[in-house]
Every structure is written in C-alpha cells, then in structure tokens.
Design an enzyme around this catalytic site. Sequence first.
Site, PDB file in Angstrom:
ATOM      1  N   LYS A  35     143.523 -25.880-102.048  1.00 47.90           N
ATOM      2  CA  LYS A  35     143.969 -26.002-100.658  1.00 47.90           C
ATOM      3  C   LYS A  35     143.070 -25.194 -99.723  1.00 47.90           C
ATOM      4  CE  LYS A  35     148.695 -26.616-102.315  1.00 47.90           C
ATOM      5  NZ  LYS A  35     149.942 -25.934-102.687  1.00 47.90           N
ATOM      6  N   VAL A  76     157.493 -37.102-104.047  1.00 46.47           N
ATOM      7  CA  VAL A  76     156.907 -37.353-102.727  1.00 46.47           C
ATOM      8  C   VAL A  76     156.923 -38.847-102.392  1.00 46.47           C
ATOM      9  CG1 VAL A  76     154.894 -37.002-101.260  1.00 46.47           C
ATOM     10  CG2 VAL A  76     155.441 -35.315-103.024  1.00 46.47           C
ATOM     11  N   GLY A  79     158.104 -30.126-102.059  1.00 46.79           N
ATOM     12  CA  GLY A  79     159.420 -30.757-101.984  1.00 46.79           C
ATOM     13  C   GLY A  79     159.357 -32.118-101.321  1.00 46.79           C
ATOM     14  N   GLY A  96     162.214 -25.727-112.710  1.00 46.09           N
ATOM     15  CA  GLY A  96     161.332 -26.874-112.482  1.00 46.09           C
ATOM     16  C   GLY A  96     160.321 -26.640-111.375  1.00 46.09           C
TER      17      GLY A  96
HETATM   18  N1  HSE Z   1     152.925 -26.314-106.926  1.00 48.88           N
HETATM   19  C1  HSE Z   1     152.662 -26.137-105.545  1.00 48.88           C
HETATM   20  C2  HSE Z   1     153.419 -24.926-105.034  1.00 48.88           C
HETATM   21  C3  HSE Z   1     153.025 -27.329-104.700  1.00 48.88           C
HETATM   22  O1  HSE Z   1     154.163 -24.297-105.774  1.00 48.88           O
HETATM   23  O2  HSE Z   1     153.250 -24.575-103.883  1.00 48.88           O
HETATM   24  C4  HSE Z   1     152.027 -28.444-104.840  1.00 48.88           C
HETATM   25  O3  HSE Z   1     150.755 -28.042-104.434  1.00 48.88           O
END
Ligand code: HSE
Length: 428
Positions: free
Chosen positions: A207, A15, A304, A189
């Site tokens: 979240k 990021v 991403g 990954g």
């Molecule tokens: N690992 C999270 C996902 C992204 O797979 O959505 C980062 O919060």
Amino acid sequence: MTDPLRLGIAGLGTVGVGVVKIVQQRADLLAARTGRPVTISAVSARSRDKDRGVDISGYAWEDDPVVLATRDDVDVFVELMGGSDGPAKAATEAAIAAGKDVVTANKAMLAHHGQVMAEAAEAAGRVIRFEAAVAGGIPVVKALTEGLAGNEISRVTGVMNGTCNYILTRMQSAGLSYDEVFEEANQLGYLEADPNLDVGGIDAGHKLALLSAIAFGTQVDFDGVALEGIGQVTIEDINQAAELGFRIKLLGVARMTGRGLEQRMTPCLVPENSPLGQLEGGTNMVVLDGNSVGQIVMRGAGAGEGPTASAVMADILDIARGIRLSTFGQPATSLIKANRAAVATAAPYYLRLTLKDKPGALAKVAAVLGDCGISIDRMRQRSHGSTDAPVLIVTHKVAAPSLQDALEALPKTDVVIGQPVALRIENV
Ligand code: HSE
C-alpha cells in the site's frame, strides 16, 4: 438517460458481495449521481453454488475470469480476486487488451506489476483505478490524485494494516503476548490466508509503495520499501514505551529526500497523544503532508465488506461519470524511476538494554553511545529485584549508521546482557 455502465465482477468474496449489494440496493442513487445506470453483466468466482446472501441469478456466470474480462457486454472489469500473479493478472491484462477499463482492490498485483499495467492501459486509452487497494474505505488515492494534486507532497505516513494495529493495541490493552493475540486474531478471521502478508508488513508495504508513486511521481518501487514486521514486538516494549509516553505502531513512512526516495514499513514509536498514537483496533490512518495544504489526517476502516466496496464503487462511479484519471495521477510514462535513499533519515530512537547491575555499567553504555555520536535525551533505569538492570534510553536524532555502530558495540561491552532493542521514534 444514457447507456448503462456494465460491470464484470471477478471474485465474489467479502468485497465482491459488498459491491453487488451496493449496485442492487442503491441503483437509483448511483444513476442519479452519474447520469447513467450501473449494471452487472457477468460474474466469476471459484464456486458457483455457494450461498453468498445475494441473488446473482440475473448475471451471466463465467468460470474463467479471463473470459469474463473480455466479454462484449462488459465495459469495466472489476478485479476482486487478489494475488499478485495468476488469474488476477491474466484477467486484468486480458481486460486491457480487450479495451476494458479496470477497477481493482489488488495491492499486491499493482505493487509488482502496476507500472507495466498502467502503461499498457494508458496506451490503449483505458484506465486502471485502485482506491480499494489502499486503506480500505479511506479515499486516500483520491485525496492524493485529486484533492491535493496542486501540492508537492513531502511525506506520506500511516498505519495501513488493520490486523497489525489490532494485534498491537490488543497486546497493550489486555497485557497479552504477541503469540496470544496472534492466535486470537486468527480465531476472529482477521488474518490473511498467508498471515505473513499482514504481520510481516508486506500488505502494508504494498500500500505504501502505491501511495509513494502518486505522491512523488515515481514508478512503484515495492522492493525499495524497507520492511520489518511486528513479530518481534514484545509486550515488554509496548509497556515500556507507554511509560515513556509512546505507542508502538507498524508505521509506513515515505518521503522524498535530497538523497532519494525513502520508504519504510517498520514498527515505530509515535507519541501517545498524536492522532496515530490514539488509533485503536483494526482501523487505518493515513497522514499526508503537502506544501500548500499542510497536514491532512484521514482515519477509517481499512478492510471489511462495506468500506472496501465503498472504495470500489468510487472508482466505478468516476468511470461512469466519464472521469478518466491516470492510474498514478500522471501519465505512467512520465513517472520517473525512484532513486532509493541509501540510509534512513536521522531520527530519535528508543533503546532498551539489560545491564549487569554493577558500578560503572551505565557509564560504559553512555561512553559507547557518546563514541558513536549518539546523544541521550532521556534515560530511565527500572527498579529491579535481580542482578540484571533494565534500562530505557530515548536518544536525540541519530543517523542510522551511528545507531548500527552502537548496536554492534554495546553487546561487546562486559555490562550489556543480550541484544539491545532499538525502535525508531517518528514524531508524526
Ligand atoms: N489484511 C489487511 C488489513 C486488509 O488487516 O488491514 C487487506 O489489505
């Protein structure tokens, strides 16, 4: 043109590099949109010499993110290190104390410390912004704090972890087991360093807790999120649910009820022809219900380089433009402590049972469900070659305590083999 907005970026992973690229490659666009240049003064990361594919030689280097966060030539501390505590928290606190604004992608830190940090920032006249922390490139924080600010929000629903959605949809499309697809995701990954953050539902729970705070004007209450990961979801249930017209998702649901705030991040069935049911691969979707707007569906990449950096930049550009929103959409001191709903709202359930194939077995199951006040909507017994008969039941709406009673009573009959599987159905 007015003074530049000067960034200090801590964390040069995927990021961070994405943010550096946007600042370098779209300088004219950013300046045109904000009326001032956006520049980078200093950066910090674990390794100075790593080749990241971007030129950082023009920026000051700091080994210590706390020092970076307090530099005189930094206006905005951009925290992209991650981790709920440790350097990310120390540097964010230092930045606020030093009078800097903060932009972060760190859902874990804010889920645990967001209230205290937001109060400290607002008392100091600073802002903390976190669009990138929730659902990657989807501007859902902005949607709630700005576009839907005139609504009472009744429900926030969504798939907020792309890795889990990849695993569940790949299990179905390839007919693979959870363990096989988990390993595949690992090789690709996709998994966090601690995979349980993804598959245990914790990342998505962070979240949801952040969105709840904005939607309902409550203090972030991550501990109030009922969490269940996807590790117990079997290919058999995915296939059986599909035959009944459903998909299994790791689904977040937050709603304010007359009994208090309900927050869940659990595997659920959703109708296969709904937007959520059709969400494939590592994509995220958030569905917002507001009393004036109705329903809003937002879909996009949840992770991403490009999508997450896009969200970080949105916050930076707001600050450059002089837009200074409260972290959770209203002053942090006005957020009320969430009163947790003790039991989940009633919902239909999918039940899968294995019965001894003998006369009266189905009648006994129906009797137990009836005794618990559970009404059957649909029932299907699979054809089978052995003495065990797999049975699928879709119930009408059931109160959670009644379902619990039934799940305890069913294995005590002499016809149910093993523990029944029960999954909530959300008609989103
Ligand atoms: N690992 C999270 C996902 C992204 O797979 O959505 C980062 O919060």
